[in-house]
Design a protein around this motif. Structure first.
Motif, PDB file in Angstrom:
ATOM      1  N   THR A 196       9.066 -11.873  -4.524  1.00 11.53           N
ATOM      2  CA  THR A 196       9.615 -11.803  -3.173  1.00 11.53           C
ATOM      3  C   THR A 196       9.123 -12.990  -2.344  1.00 11.53           C
ATOM      4  N   ARG A 197       9.610 -13.083  -1.129  1.00 10.85           N
ATOM      5  CA  ARG A 197       9.262 -14.239  -0.291  1.00 10.85           C
ATOM      6  C   ARG A 197       7.933 -14.075   0.423  1.00 10.85           C
ATOM      7  N   ASP A 198       7.349 -12.828   0.383  1.00  6.90           N
ATOM      8  CA  ASP A 198       6.124 -12.637   1.153  1.00  6.90           C
ATOM      9  C   ASP A 198       5.080 -11.747   0.475  1.00  6.90           C
ATOM     10  N   GLY A 199       5.464 -10.916  -0.510  1.00  3.27           N
ATOM     11  CA  GLY A 199       4.516 -10.072  -1.238  1.00  3.27           C
ATOM     12  C   GLY A 199       4.045  -8.867  -0.451  1.00  3.27           C
ATOM     13  N   GLY A 200       3.393  -7.964  -1.174  1.00  3.30           N
ATOM     14  CA  GLY A 200       2.777  -6.788  -0.558  1.00  3.30           C
ATOM     15  C   GLY A 200       3.716  -5.879   0.197  1.00  3.30           C
ATOM     16  N   ARG A 201       4.941  -5.756  -0.249  1.00  6.11           N
ATOM     17  CA  ARG A 201       5.924  -5.012   0.541  1.00  6.11           C
ATOM     18  C   ARG A 201       5.668  -3.505   0.564  1.00  6.11           C
ATOM     19  N   LYS A 202       5.088  -2.963  -0.506  1.00  6.35           N
ATOM     20  CA  LYS A 202       4.749  -1.538  -0.460  1.00  6.35           C
ATOM     21  C   LYS A 202       3.608  -1.282   0.520  1.00  6.35           C
ATOM     22  N   ILE A 203       2.738  -2.260   0.673  1.00 10.64           N
ATOM     23  CA  ILE A 203       1.696  -2.139   1.695  1.00 10.64           C
ATOM     24  C   ILE A 203       2.349  -2.052   3.073  1.00 10.64           C
ATOM     25  N   LEU A 204       3.346  -2.893   3.305  1.00  6.49           N
ATOM     26  CA  LEU A 204       3.982  -2.961   4.614  1.00  6.49           C
ATOM     27  C   LEU A 204       4.703  -1.675   4.997  1.00  6.49           C
ATOM     28  N   ILE A 205       5.309  -0.995   4.027  1.00  2.00           N
ATOM     29  CA  ILE A 205       6.099   0.196   4.358  1.00  2.00           C
ATOM     30  C   ILE A 205       5.296   1.483   4.262  1.00  2.00           C
ATOM     31  N   SER A 206       4.076   1.404   3.756  1.00  2.79           N
ATOM     32  CA  SER A 206       3.309   2.629   3.532  1.00  2.79           C
ATOM     33  C   SER A 206       2.806   3.212   4.848  1.00  2.79           C
ATOM     34  N   GLY A 207       2.672   4.536   4.855  1.00  2.00           N
ATOM     35  CA  GLY A 207       2.126   5.219   6.025  1.00  2.00           C
ATOM     36  C   GLY A 207       2.940   4.999   7.281  1.00  2.00           C
ATOM     37  N   GLY A 208       4.257   4.876   7.136  1.00  2.53           N
ATOM     38  CA  GLY A 208       5.092   4.645   8.301  1.00  2.53           C
ATOM     39  C   GLY A 208       4.783   3.333   8.991  1.00  2.53           C
ATOM     40  N   GLY A 209       4.380   2.323   8.194  1.00  2.00           N
ATOM     41  CA  GLY A 209       4.049   1.023   8.747  1.00  2.00           C
ATOM     42  C   GLY A 209       2.610   0.897   9.195  1.00  2.00           C
ATOM     43  N   ARG A 210       1.810   1.953   8.896  1.00  2.00           N
ATOM     44  CA  ARG A 210       0.389   1.931   9.289  1.00  2.00           C
ATOM     45  C   ARG A 210      -0.512   1.610   8.098  1.00  2.00           C
ATOM     46  N   CYS A 211      -0.105   1.948   6.886  1.00  2.00           N
ATOM     47  CA  CYS A 211      -0.840   1.728   5.634  1.00  2.00           C
ATOM     48  C   CYS A 211      -2.092   2.589   5.533  1.00  2.00           C
ATOM     49  N   ASN A 212      -1.930   3.691   4.802  1.00  2.00           N
ATOM     50  CA  ASN A 212      -3.073   4.555   4.496  1.00  2.00           C
ATOM     51  C   ASN A 212      -3.866   3.881   3.378  1.00  2.00           C
ATOM     52  N   ILE A 213      -4.855   3.059   3.746  1.00  2.00           N
ATOM     53  CA  ILE A 213      -5.577   2.220   2.790  1.00  2.00           C
ATOM     54  C   ILE A 213      -6.319   3.042   1.749  1.00  2.00           C
ATOM     55  N   LEU A 214      -7.007   4.096   2.196  1.00  2.00           N
ATOM     56  CA  LEU A 214      -7.871   4.883   1.327  1.00  2.00           C
ATOM     57  C   LEU A 214      -7.930   6.326   1.798  1.00  2.00           C
ATOM     58  N   PRO A 215      -8.246   7.245   0.890  1.00  2.00           N
ATOM     59  CA  PRO A 215      -8.636   8.589   1.326  1.00  2.00           C
ATOM     60  C   PRO A 215     -10.107   8.562   1.732  1.00  2.00           C
TER      61      PRO A 215
END
Length: 408
Positions: A36-55
Motif C-alpha cells: 500500500t502507499r502508507d502501511g499499517g492500515r489495520k492499525i488505522l481502522i482498529s478500535g474505531g480509529g483509536r487503536c486498542n494497542i494492548l489488553p
C-alpha cells in the motif's frame, strides 16, 4: 535490473512487519516492503480509529489455534505485557491510557494514526528503509540467500526474509493471502484458513427489528468443561449479530459451516442474573412482567423475548404459571443464538488458521523447513479475542522474528 542486495527483507508493513523491521535493523540493514502507499492500515481502522494497542491482562489460554497451545504459550511469554507497554511508551513515544471499563490500553491521544506513524518513525530510527507501493509476487531460496520478486519485474536478493504479509481479513487493507500461498508452495503446512472475529448473520433476518439494540451479555457454546464462554458487548444488526461477545464465538459457527457440520449449541445470557436469580425476580407480586424485564434489558428486546416465550408483557407476576415463568427464565438465560452464515473476511477482524506453529522455531519465528525464512503475525495459526490480543500477537511475533532475522 540487477539484484539489489539487502541482508534482511521484511514483507509487509503492518503491525508485525514494522516491529520486525525495527528490531532486525538494530543488527543488520533492513528493507521493509509494503504494497500500500502508507502501511499499517489495520492499525488505522482498529478500535474505531483509536487503536486498542494492548489488553491490560493476558492469558495464553485465550488464544485459538489448531497447533499446539504449548507453542502459543512459549511464544507469548517471550515478551511480557509490561515490557511491551514500556516499549510503546519509551521507545516508540506513544503514551498509553487504560480504559477501565473494558480493560483495554489505547494511545493517550486516542488516535490510531499516532500508533502507526510512531512505529514507522521508530523503525526508521533503527535504520530500516521502507518502500511503499511495492508488491511482492514471490520469494524463493537462491544459492544460500533469498530472491524476492517484485511486481515491477525487479528482484531483491536478501540474506534473510521475514514474512509479515498478514492473512485474508479486511482485504481492502492489503491482505490478500499472497504470503500464505507462497509459503504453502514452499512446503509449509497451512491449517485451513477462515474468517474469525466476524459478525454472524441470520437468513431470513428474524431480528432486523432489533437492529441497534446493544447490551453486555454472556455467550456459551457447548456444555461442560469444554464449553466456550465469552462475556462482552452484543449488538443486533440488520443482518444478524455483532459486538465483541459475538465476534469472539463466531469462529465456532464459521468452522462448523465450512466443514458442513452442525455448530455447537450457542446460548445467550442477557443479564448478570442466572436462572435462580431470575426465578426470584419473577416470583410474584403485582408488577407487570414486561416492566420487570425492562429494568434489566432494552425494551425492544424485552418484548421480543416475552413474545418468544408466549407470555403477555402486561401479565402481573402473580398470574404467571410455573411453565410460563420457566419459559421466560430460559429466554433470559439460555436464549438460542441462531445463525445461518457470517460476514466473511470483509468484516473479519483476523484470519483463523495459517502456518502450522510446529514448523516454526518459537524463540525466533524461523522456519524449520527453510533456514533464513521467518514468519510472524496473522499468517501464523493463532488468533486471540477482541481487545488488543491480536495486536499483542503481532508485536510479540514481530519482535521475535526481527531479533531472529537480525541476530546472525
Amino acid at each position: 535490473m540487477a539484484d539489489a542486495p539487502a541482508p534482511v527483507v521484511v514483507i509487509g508493513a503492518g503491525a508485525a512487519g514494522i516491529v520486525a523491521a525495527g528490531h532486525a535493523a538494530r543488527h543488520d540493514p533492513v528493507l521493509l516492503l509494503e504494497r500500500t502507499r502508507d502501511g499499517g492500515r489495520k492499525i488505522l481502522i482498529s478500535g474505531g480509529g483509536r487503536c486498542n494497542i494492548l489488553p491490560s491482562k493476558m492469558a495464553p489460554e485465550q488464544y485459538v489455534t489448531a497447533s499446539s497451545p504449548n507453542i502459543v504459550r512459549n511464544i507469548l511469554r517471550a515478551w511480557p505485557l509490561d515490557a511491551q507497554r514500556e516499549f510503546f511508551e519509551r521507545e516508540v513515544g506513544v503514551p498509553l491510557a487504560l480504559e477501565p471499563e473494558s480493560g483495554k490500553l489505547f494511545p493517550a491521544s486516542d488516535k490510531a494514526r499516532d500508533v502507526r506513524d510512531g512505529l514507522l518513525a521508530w523503525a526508521r530510527r533503527q535504520g530500516a528503509q521502507v518502500r511503499f507501493d511495492t508488491v511482492v509476487t514471490g520469494f524463493e531460496p537462491a544459492d544460500g540467500a533469498w530472491r524476492v520478486m517484485l511486481g515491477n519485474g525487479e528482484a531483491v536478493t536478501a540474506r534473510k526474509v521475514v514474512v509479515a504479509s498478514g492473512g485474508l481479513s479486511v482485504p481492502q487493507t492489503g491482505s490478500d493471502g499472497t504470503g500464505l500461498r507462497i509459503l504453502k508452495a514452499l512446503g509449509h503446512t497451512i491449517h485451513d484458513t477462515y474468517p474469525a472475529l466476524t459478525p454472524l448473520t441470520l437468513d431470513p433476518p428474524a431480528y432486523a427489528g432489533l437492529a441497534g439494540v446493544s447490551l453486555e451479555v454472556t455467550i456459551q457454546a457447548g456444555e461442560g468443561r469444554s464449553a466456550f464462554v465469552t462475556t462482552g458487548g452484543f449488538l443486533f444488526t440488520h443482518r444478524g449479530y455483532s459486538g465483541p461477545a459475538v465476534l469472539n464465538v463466531s469462529h465456532l459457527v464459521v468452522r462448523a459451516r465450512l466443514a458442513r457440520q452442525p455448530a455447537p449449541d450457542i446460548t445467550v445470557q442477557w443479564t448478570p442474573l442466572d436462572a435462580d436469580q431470575w426465578r426470584s425476580e419473577l416470583a410474584g407480586g403485582s408488577a407487570r412482567i414486561g416492566n420487570v424485564l425492562k429494568r434489566h434489558v432494552p425494551e425492544r428486546l424485552a418484548l421480543v423475548l416475552l413474545a418468544e416465550a408466549a407470555v403477555d408483557a402486561d401479565r402481573p407476576l402473580s398470574q404467571l404459571r410455573r411453565e410460563e415463568r420457566e419459559r421466560v427464565v430460559a429466554a433470559l438465560t439460555r436464549w438460542p443464538l441462531r445463525a445461518t452464515s457470517d460476514e466473511g473476511y470483509k468484516k473479519a477482524e483476523v484470519t483463523g488458521g495459517g502456518v502450522a506453529l510446529d514448523e516454526i522455531v518459537p524463540r525466533t519465528m524461523e522456519s524449520r523447513l527453510h533456514p533464513g525464512l521467518f514468519i510472524c503475525g496473522e499468517a501464523l495459526d493463532c488468533f486471540g479475542p477482541i481487545g488488543g490480543y491480536n495486536f499483542l500477537w503481532a508485536w510479540v511475533t514481530g519482535r521475535a522474528a526481527g531479533l531472529g532475522a537480525g541476530g546472525g
